[in-house]
Design a protein around this motif. Structure first.
Motif, PDB file in Angstrom:
ATOM      1  N   THR A   1      44.978 -29.505 -89.459  1.00 55.94           N
ATOM      2  CA  THR A   1      43.521 -29.586 -89.402  1.00 55.94           C
ATOM      3  C   THR A   1      43.067 -30.965 -88.940  1.00 55.94           C
ATOM      4  O   THR A   1      42.116 -31.098 -88.162  1.00 55.94           O
ATOM      5  N   ALA A   2      43.759 -32.006 -89.395  1.00 53.48           N
ATOM      6  CA  ALA A   2      43.406 -33.367 -89.010  1.00 53.48           C
ATOM      7  C   ALA A   2      43.542 -33.568 -87.509  1.00 53.48           C
ATOM      8  O   ALA A   2      42.727 -34.257 -86.888  1.00 53.48           O
ATOM      9  N   PHE A   3      44.556 -32.954 -86.897  1.00 56.57           N
ATOM     10  CA  PHE A   3      44.712 -33.079 -85.442  1.00 56.57           C
ATOM     11  C   PHE A   3      43.565 -32.388 -84.715  1.00 56.57           C
ATOM     12  O   PHE A   3      43.140 -32.838 -83.647  1.00 56.57           O
ATOM     13  N   ALA A   4      43.070 -31.301 -85.263  1.00 51.20           N
ATOM     14  CA  ALA A   4      41.936 -30.625 -84.641  1.00 51.20           C
ATOM     15  C   ALA A   4      40.671 -31.468 -84.760  1.00 51.20           C
ATOM     16  O   ALA A   4      39.872 -31.556 -83.828  1.00 51.20           O
ATOM     17  N   GLU A   5      40.482 -32.130 -85.914  1.00 49.84           N
ATOM     18  CA  GLU A   5      39.271 -32.914 -86.158  1.00 49.84           C
ATOM     19  C   GLU A   5      39.342 -34.317 -85.565  1.00 49.84           C
ATOM     20  O   GLU A   5      38.310 -34.943 -85.299  1.00 49.84           O
ATOM     21  N   LYS A   6      40.560 -34.858 -85.400  1.00 43.18           N
ATOM     22  CA  LYS A   6      40.796 -36.162 -84.767  1.00 43.18           C
ATOM     23  C   LYS A   6      40.029 -37.292 -85.461  1.00 43.18           C
ATOM     24  O   LYS A   6      39.489 -38.181 -84.816  1.00 43.18           O
ATOM     25  N   SER A   7      39.981 -37.259 -86.801  1.00 43.95           N
ATOM     26  CA  SER A   7      39.267 -38.302 -87.528  1.00 43.95           C
ATOM     27  C   SER A   7      40.195 -38.987 -88.519  1.00 43.95           C
ATOM     28  O   SER A   7      41.085 -38.357 -89.098  1.00 43.95           O
ATOM     29  N   ALA A   8      39.959 -40.277 -88.723  1.00 43.28           N
ATOM     30  CA  ALA A   8      40.774 -41.044 -89.662  1.00 43.28           C
ATOM     31  C   ALA A   8      40.631 -40.493 -91.074  1.00 43.28           C
ATOM     32  O   ALA A   8      41.613 -40.393 -91.824  1.00 43.28           O
ATOM     33  N   ASP A   9      39.411 -40.139 -91.461  1.00 44.30           N
ATOM     34  CA  ASP A   9      39.187 -39.617 -92.816  1.00 44.30           C
ATOM     35  C   ASP A   9      39.979 -38.331 -93.053  1.00 44.30           C
ATOM     36  O   ASP A   9      40.525 -38.126 -94.145  1.00 44.30           O
ATOM     37  N   SER A  10      40.032 -37.471 -92.047  1.00 44.76           N
ATOM     38  CA  SER A  10      40.758 -36.215 -92.197  1.00 44.76           C
ATOM     39  C   SER A  10      42.244 -36.464 -92.414  1.00 44.76           C
ATOM     40  O   SER A  10      42.885 -35.834 -93.251  1.00 44.76           O
ATOM     41  N   PHE A  11      42.817 -37.407 -91.659  1.00 39.60           N
ATOM     42  CA  PHE A  11      44.225 -37.747 -91.871  1.00 39.60           C
ATOM     43  C   PHE A  11      44.418 -38.386 -93.241  1.00 39.60           C
ATOM     44  O   PHE A  11      45.387 -38.102 -93.950  1.00 39.60           O
ATOM     45  N   GLY A  12      43.471 -39.260 -93.643  1.00 42.14           N
ATOM     46  CA  GLY A  12      43.613 -39.966 -94.912  1.00 42.14           C
ATOM     47  C   GLY A  12      43.699 -39.034 -96.101  1.00 42.14           C
ATOM     48  O   GLY A  12      44.366 -39.345 -97.098  1.00 42.14           O
ATOM     49  N   LYS A  13      43.047 -37.869 -96.023  1.00 36.06           N
ATOM     50  CA  LYS A  13      43.069 -36.915 -97.133  1.00 36.06           C
ATOM     51  C   LYS A  13      44.481 -36.403 -97.416  1.00 36.06           C
ATOM     52  O   LYS A  13      44.778 -35.960 -98.517  1.00 36.06           O
ATOM     53  N   ALA A  14      45.343 -36.435 -96.395  1.00 35.88           N
ATOM     54  CA  ALA A  14      46.687 -35.887 -96.557  1.00 35.88           C
ATOM     55  C   ALA A  14      47.680 -36.919 -97.078  1.00 35.88           C
ATOM     56  O   ALA A  14      48.770 -36.556 -97.529  1.00 35.88           O
ATOM     57  N   PHE A  15      47.327 -38.221 -97.020  1.00 32.29           N
ATOM     58  CA  PHE A  15      48.299 -39.281 -97.275  1.00 32.29           C
ATOM     59  C   PHE A  15      48.267 -39.814 -98.702  1.00 32.29           C
ATOM     60  O   PHE A  15      47.211 -39.932 -99.321  1.00 32.29           O
ATOM     61  N   ALA A  16      49.455 -40.189 -99.170  1.00 36.09           N
ATOM     62  CA  ALA A  16      49.560 -41.007-100.375  1.00 36.09           C
ATOM     63  C   ALA A  16      49.196 -42.443-100.011  1.00 36.09           C
ATOM     64  O   ALA A  16      49.240 -42.827 -98.837  1.00 36.09           O
TER      65      ALA A  16
ATOM     66  N   ARG B   1      48.021 -46.338 -96.322  1.00 40.22           N
ATOM     67  CA  ARG B   1      47.156 -45.230 -95.915  1.00 40.22           C
ATOM     68  C   ARG B   1      46.140 -45.648 -94.848  1.00 40.22           C
ATOM     69  O   ARG B   1      45.979 -44.971 -93.829  1.00 40.22           O
ATOM     70  N   GLU B   2      45.428 -46.745 -95.070  1.00 36.36           N
ATOM     71  CA  GLU B   2      44.364 -47.123 -94.151  1.00 36.36           C
ATOM     72  C   GLU B   2      44.893 -47.367 -92.741  1.00 36.36           C
ATOM     73  O   GLU B   2      44.320 -46.897 -91.753  1.00 36.36           O
ATOM     74  N   ARG B   3      46.009 -48.106 -92.640  1.00 34.94           N
ATOM     75  CA  ARG B   3      46.568 -48.412 -91.326  1.00 34.94           C
ATOM     76  C   ARG B   3      47.143 -47.166 -90.665  1.00 34.94           C
ATOM     77  O   ARG B   3      46.954 -46.933 -89.470  1.00 34.94           O
TER      78      ARG B   3
ATOM     79  N   GLU C   1      50.784 -45.173-100.394  1.00 34.16           N
ATOM     80  CA  GLU C   1      51.896 -45.965 -99.861  1.00 34.16           C
ATOM     81  C   GLU C   1      52.592 -45.295 -98.679  1.00 34.16           C
ATOM     82  O   GLU C   1      53.750 -45.602 -98.360  1.00 34.16           O
ATOM     83  N   VAL C   2      51.905 -44.404 -97.961  1.00 38.80           N
ATOM     84  CA  VAL C   2      52.505 -43.666 -96.861  1.00 38.80           C
ATOM     85  C   VAL C   2      53.092 -44.602 -95.803  1.00 38.80           C
ATOM     86  O   VAL C   2      52.561 -45.686 -95.542  1.00 38.80           O
ATOM     87  N   VAL C   3      54.216 -44.158 -95.205  1.00 40.13           N
ATOM     88  CA  VAL C   3      54.897 -44.913 -94.145  1.00 40.13           C
ATOM     89  C   VAL C   3      54.969 -44.033 -92.905  1.00 40.13           C
ATOM     90  O   VAL C   3      55.353 -42.860 -92.977  1.00 40.13           O
ATOM     91  N   LEU C   4      54.583 -44.604 -91.753  1.00 39.94           N
ATOM     92  CA  LEU C   4      54.683 -43.909 -90.472  1.00 39.94           C
ATOM     93  C   LEU C   4      55.794 -44.521 -89.643  1.00 39.94           C
ATOM     94  O   LEU C   4      55.800 -45.733 -89.381  1.00 39.94           O
ATOM     95  N   ASP C   5      56.731 -43.682 -89.246  1.00 35.12           N
ATOM     96  CA  ASP C   5      57.809 -44.110 -88.345  1.00 35.12           C
ATOM     97  C   ASP C   5      57.785 -43.162 -87.151  1.00 35.12           C
ATOM     98  O   ASP C   5      57.610 -41.950 -87.312  1.00 35.12           O
ATOM     99  N   ALA C   6      57.938 -43.691 -85.943  1.00 34.21           N
ATOM    100  CA  ALA C   6      57.828 -42.836 -84.762  1.00 34.21           C
ATOM    101  C   ALA C   6      58.530 -43.470 -83.581  1.00 34.21           C
ATOM    102  O   ALA C   6      58.732 -44.692 -83.534  1.00 34.21           O
ATOM    103  N   THR C   7      58.883 -42.634 -82.612  1.00 36.61           N
ATOM    104  CA  THR C   7      59.528 -43.146 -81.399  1.00 36.61           C
ATOM    105  C   THR C   7      58.567 -43.957 -80.541  1.00 36.61           C
ATOM    106  O   THR C   7      59.004 -44.682 -79.644  1.00 36.61           O
ATOM    107  N   ILE C   8      57.261 -43.871 -80.805  1.00 37.70           N
ATOM    108  CA  ILE C   8      56.298 -44.689 -80.066  1.00 37.70           C
ATOM    109  C   ILE C   8      56.110 -46.057 -80.706  1.00 37.70           C
ATOM    110  O   ILE C   8      55.372 -46.895 -80.181  1.00 37.70           O
ATOM    111  N   LEU C   9      56.766 -46.299 -81.851  1.00 34.89           N
ATOM    112  CA  LEU C   9      56.607 -47.550 -82.574  1.00 34.89           C
ATOM    113  C   LEU C   9      57.880 -48.380 -82.521  1.00 34.89           C
ATOM    114  O   LEU C   9      58.992 -47.844 -82.593  1.00 34.89           O
TER     115      LEU C   9
END
Length: 402
Positions: free
Chosen positions: A275-290, A307-309, A292-300
């Motif tokens: 749903t967050a990808f459909a809405e494309k909003s930071a708040d929508s993604f934030g609802k799903a995260f703890a 969470r905020e970052r 202390e969430v960590v993002l790791d990706a091949t683009i990084l």
């Protein structure tokens, strides 16, 4: 594959595959439904059904009775769309371009997009009488038909020419004449902006001497608001036969772009992440995260934490995609694996797998995103760096200047 029929009429349509959307492919002058076979064989889009039909007087319907007018052809394709009872992308070549545009106007609520190949303008061609007479005389004349196809194409092989000539010469002379009148006279709505306001893709062959670049610009492109155009080298008036793989790739990209917002394969459950990808909003993604969430990706170049970052990065990333669809899902313990396909940068294909790890409360504590291919991954990283300047340390991303 199965064959369905519209009520008790002679309108039959061929259905291949299954999906929540359909691609309805409508052939052009003197052709039949099988001109699309090569494109269909090369399509890779999932959750999509393909639909082919023969227009009245053509293909397997050469014995159909008249009248052979534009409104009759449009009404038959509308009947097929209604019988499908699902969202559609309409594809039409040559004289079928006006047909599918009028169908899209009539069924706008069901039409996701419009693809016009070597399109004759809705307003018609209004050729000189002598030229129109030459086209009318094609009926029952295999030599003239073959010569015309050779003149208007560069990529039709001998086998293609043989088959298309046989198909075209089965058409009764009075039908040929009536259809010429259809596409030469056109429809009065072609003199004004199109009533269809959805996305449109226009494709023409670089060597098409009939539907020239000038014809496309003045008679087609200027009438649409949301329109993209592609010119294919090594192709003339039948790009779907001459360059079937290239046309299939363009159609796959268009299908990704026109997928309904938030749409996913039937194999993927709707959830906060999709749903967050459909809405494309930071708040929508934030609802799903703890927190202390960590993002790791091949683009990084290294993970991003907090969470905020992370929600800022994900909101910006979702905005780069022209379209994204989740295609498969699997769950093992706290991990959910999501496969996806996307389009970005006006036509670049990107695919990948996202791994979401959740805590005991169902909140995402780790996101691992794997992108491919490499070139698109690096470009995506550099674009994300630019969009997040001043908010996220740019050393997290690929330096596109190197």
């Amino acid at each position: 594959m199965k064959i369905d029929r519209v009520g008790d009429t002679d309108v039959r349509f061929r259905r291949n595959g299954a999906g929540s959307r359909a691609v309805v492919l409508v052939h052009g002058f003197l052709d039949d439904q099988h001109v699309w076979d090569g494109v269909i064989a090369e399509l890779s889009s999932e959750d999509v059904e393909t639909v082919q039909l023969d227009l009245a007087g053509l293909g397997e319907r050469t014995e159909a009775t008249g009248p052979f007018r534009l409104d009759r052809l449009v009404s038959e394709v509308i009947a097929v769309v209604d019988a499908l009872n699902k969202p559609v992308v309409l594809v039409g070549q040559s004289m079928a371009a006006p047909i599918v545009e009028l169908v899209a106007v009539a069924r706008a609520e069901r039409t996701l997009g419009l693809v016009l190949l070597a399109p004759i303008p809705l307003a018609g061609t209004h050729l000189p009488d002598e030229t129109v007479g030459t086209f009318r005389a094609l009926g029952g004349n295999p030599s003239a038909q073959r010569t015309l196809r050779q003149q208007l194409s560069t990529g039709l092989g001998e086998a293609d020419l043989d088959r298309l000539t046989v198909v075209g010469c089965r058409v009764r002379t009075e039908v040929v004449s009536a259809l010429v009148d259809c596409w030469d006279t056109g429809h009065p709505d072609g003199e004004k902006p199109s009533s269809y306001t959805g996305p449109v893709l226009v494709v023409r062959g670089a060597d098409d001497g009939f539907v020239t670049a000038e014809v496309v610009v003045r008679g087609v492109l200027e009438r649409f608001g949301d329109v993209e155009t592609v010119t294919l080298d090594g192709s003339g008036h039948w790009p779907h036969v001459e360059q079937s793989s290239a046309v299939a790739a363009l159609l796959d990209t268009f299908l990704t772009k026109t997928r309904p917002a938030g749409d996913t394969s039937r194999d993927v459950k709707s959830q906060q992440w999709t749903t967050a990808f459909a809405e494309k909003s930071a708040d929508s993604f934030g609802k799903a995260f703890a927190e202390e969430v960590v993002l790791d990706a091949t683009i990084l170049t290294r993970p991003i934490e907090g969470r905020e970052r992370v929600q800022q990065v994900m909101a910006a990333a979702s905005g780069i995609y022209d379209a994204l669809a989740f295609t498969h899902e699997a769950t093992q313990g706290p991990r959910t694996y999501l496969e996806w396909k996307a389009a970005a940068f006006e036509g670049t294909h990107i695919e990948g797998v996202t791994i979401l790890t959740k805590d005991e409360h169902g909140r995402i504590v780790r996101v691992a995103i794997h992108h491919r291919p490499l070139g698109a991954t690096l470009r995506f990283s550099a674009e994300l760096r630019d969009r997040l300047l001043g908010r996220i340390d740019p050393t997290h991303f690929h330096n596109g200047d190197r």
